[in-house]
Design an enzyme around this catalytic site. Sequence first.
Site, PDB file in Angstrom:
ATOM      1  N   ARG B  52      76.962  79.981  75.951  1.00  0.00           N
ATOM      2  CA  ARG B  52      76.633  78.535  75.881  1.00  0.00           C
ATOM      3  C   ARG B  52      77.253  77.875  74.649  1.00  0.00           C
ATOM      4  NH1 ARG B  52      72.807  77.023  79.830  1.00  0.00           N
ATOM      5  NH2 ARG B  52      71.431  78.714  80.396  1.00  0.00           N
ATOM      6  N   ARG B  56      74.652  71.457  74.157  1.00  0.00           N
ATOM      7  CA  ARG B  56      74.030  70.305  73.514  1.00  0.00           C
ATOM      8  C   ARG B  56      73.917  70.401  72.002  1.00  0.00           C
ATOM      9  NH1 ARG B  56      68.608  69.328  76.551  1.00  0.00           N
ATOM     10  NH2 ARG B  56      69.065  71.308  77.601  1.00  0.00           N
ATOM     11  N   ARG B  65      77.971  64.096  77.536  1.00  0.00           N
ATOM     12  CA  ARG B  65      76.785  64.086  78.390  1.00  0.00           C
ATOM     13  C   ARG B  65      76.094  62.719  78.407  1.00  0.00           C
ATOM     14  NH1 ARG B  65      73.952  68.311  80.341  1.00  0.00           N
ATOM     15  NH2 ARG B  65      72.794  66.627  81.306  1.00  0.00           N
ATOM     16  N   ASP B 101      78.506  76.161  86.038  1.00  0.00           N
ATOM     17  CA  ASP B 101      77.120  76.616  86.183  1.00  0.00           C
ATOM     18  C   ASP B 101      77.097  77.753  87.190  1.00  0.00           C
ATOM     19  OD1 ASP B 101      74.141  75.683  85.551  1.00  0.00           O
ATOM     20  OD2 ASP B 101      74.265  76.426  87.601  1.00  0.00           O
ATOM     21  N   TYR B 178      67.447  82.248  92.012  1.00  0.00           N
ATOM     22  CA  TYR B 178      67.386  80.783  92.082  1.00  0.00           C
ATOM     23  C   TYR B 178      67.379  80.307  93.534  1.00  0.00           C
ATOM     24  CZ  TYR B 178      68.406  80.282  87.063  1.00  0.00           C
ATOM     25  OH  TYR B 178      68.349  80.313  85.698  1.00  0.00           O
TER      26      TYR B 178
END
Lengths: 373, 373
Positions: B52, B56, B65, B101, B178
């Site tokens: 990652r 952010r 973003r 992703d 998921y």
Amino acid sequence: MPQQTTQAVPPGPGPSALPVSEPRDTNSVTDAPFLRAARGEPAGVTPVWFMRQAGRYMAEYRAIREHHTLLEICARPQLAAEVTLQPVEHIGVDAAILFADILLPLVPLGLSLEFTAGEGPALHNPIRTAADVAALRPVDAETDLGHVLEAVRLVRRELAGRVPLIGFAGAPFTVASYAIEGGSSRHFVETKRMMYGAPEVWHALLGKLSTVLADYLAGQIRAGAQAVQLFDSWVGTLAPDDYRAYVLPHTRAIFDRLRPLGVPMTHFGVGTSGLLELQREAGGDVIGLDWTIPLDAGWARVPDRAVQGNLDPIALFAPLPELKRRVHDVLARAAGRPGHIFNLGHGIVPETPVDHVRAVVEMVHEATAGGTT
Amino acid sequence: MPQQTTQAVPPGPGPSALPVSEPRDTNSVTDAPFLRAARGEPAGVTPVWFMRQAGRYMAEYRAIREHHTLLEICARPQLAAEVTLQPVEHIGVDAAILFADILLPLVPLGLSLEFTAGEGPALHNPIRTAADVAALRPVDAETDLGHVLEAVRLVRRELAGRVPLIGFAGAPFTVASYAIEGGSSRHFVETKRMMYGAPEVWHALLGKLSTVLADYLAGQIRAGAQAVQLFDSWVGTLAPDDYRAYVLPHTRAIFDRLRPLGVPMTHFGVGTSGLLELQREAGGDVIGLDWTIPLDAGWARVPDRAVQGNLDPIALFAPLPELKRRVHDVLARAAGRPGHIFNLGHGIVPETPVDHVRAVVEMVHEATAGGTT
């Protein structure tokens, strides 16, 4: 966002005026399979109980939760006792465990606790600084947590020697993680930020928690708990070196304080494959194993202790033949050795089919009755 | 409840009309420290990158973003490439990893994917039955996931040989979890319910996923990815026997398919202390280690592979001297042995101080430059 908020309620009235008599058949409880196994002795049958055995998967519990919040149940000894007894009566487990929450001791310390629907516990004044730690109030477990101790007395009286009662508390790390984060956490950012960045604050906090938690467990034992379990549920997030430096001394202080009281003590965590030897060093007559380590492999690493576990809680959703295969696999790995308490590797989840929980009790008893365990 | 909803957007236009030239300095990339270490060769310096690393915690990422959702960035090759390059330019890492992703391949299979603010991914038509598995659409990675492959080509061109580009995919278990749960999960109730209760449905699903994921990774390699990583992030929830029965064959099928393509492959999971030998058996030139197992102890269990890891991501919040002590501890456990790629044990969390991330790159390079790693 919380969808619904449950306000914390103050503890109910102090110790009940009702006389609490000693259970009539003290001897039979001392010889109960759970206590025998916890002491590492042959028990005649493998005892079985379930973490979160009083919970939403049971209709009887849901019926009470329709009228009372979790904190109301914890605050009212009669309700807590009633809920504690439900799985003994309806599931047939070999031990009762006090219905309470590991965060209750944070309330007299000065934290504002509520449970929010769907979001879990929220502590509105989390502990972040040395000043926050210094401001924690002194706690007298006998009075400040007297409602819990009264529930212990009521349960002992109601049980009348049928099965032993397990008292419990959260371990210092796990309780601290909620107190610091202000609730549940995924990454433990604030907890580790304090641990790694302000170790003197961390140790001051854990020292205080360790004292309060030991007092609280000692109070439960004096009130009648015949065994205790220390839940260090989230400690698996730590590297072994960090466990040794930041957690072990505080957890060990609790076990050292309680050992003279003479009841078996269980030390439990999740995801602790890397920590078992250190958890053993910290203390506990019984070491909890989760399902990610085979029971025999886990037991080999804490060979002088009893072990508790270790069915995957989600195996309870499997069809009965597959569930039975998995129960028998756990028992086969225990290999009839004295000192195995059958349990899940973590708590029962709310959607679990209750008939499968009952079936596991029967499977374990049927497979081990008259055996060497 | 979701506070904000981000609708999935369709993939952007097909392959860019811009000419994609081979990087000029192919040789220097082949000799890049990351690729050398991944092959177990001395690299001159310990390479470092972060899971990652585009995220952010970086102001440059947050700026993008503000104008684009996560799925928009994934769907538009120019944006995905731009974000992929940010940590190379601003952090100085030794490898780029494609911004994407792990759930993207579920979209052409027929699942409806969106990301909800604060709640993570949501799949509105989860897979629960044999009919759901049978209804999954055939996927042609080259066209159906062509926007991702185009991003790979753009990144390769922009990198111009500075550092290698890592492609990636989720592993079958983690992607299936998921798809079955309909999003993130804590207890994997539906996933394990299928696994334990309907193994034929489970294997049919994982077989399909394994084929699509292998095609997708092969496509990334053909498009220019110089290494790949398979993320089995949540597989640590499984007992070893269940991993062997329900996961290993499907994960191994992917590594077997890709091996002839000749790029180093990394096999990563979290909480996998109990699974390392089985993950090795499934495949991977590099095995990811999380911080709950000391790097030397983990490496001793997969001795013929390179390893990647294993700083606690939350150590990045520690004061610099403590962070440095922890970085050096990881390096000391690697002991200068060729085949160590420095990384965290899991992804960077959003609140991480960016200057500490940069500092770790410098610490690793400074401590190992000219060494034997």
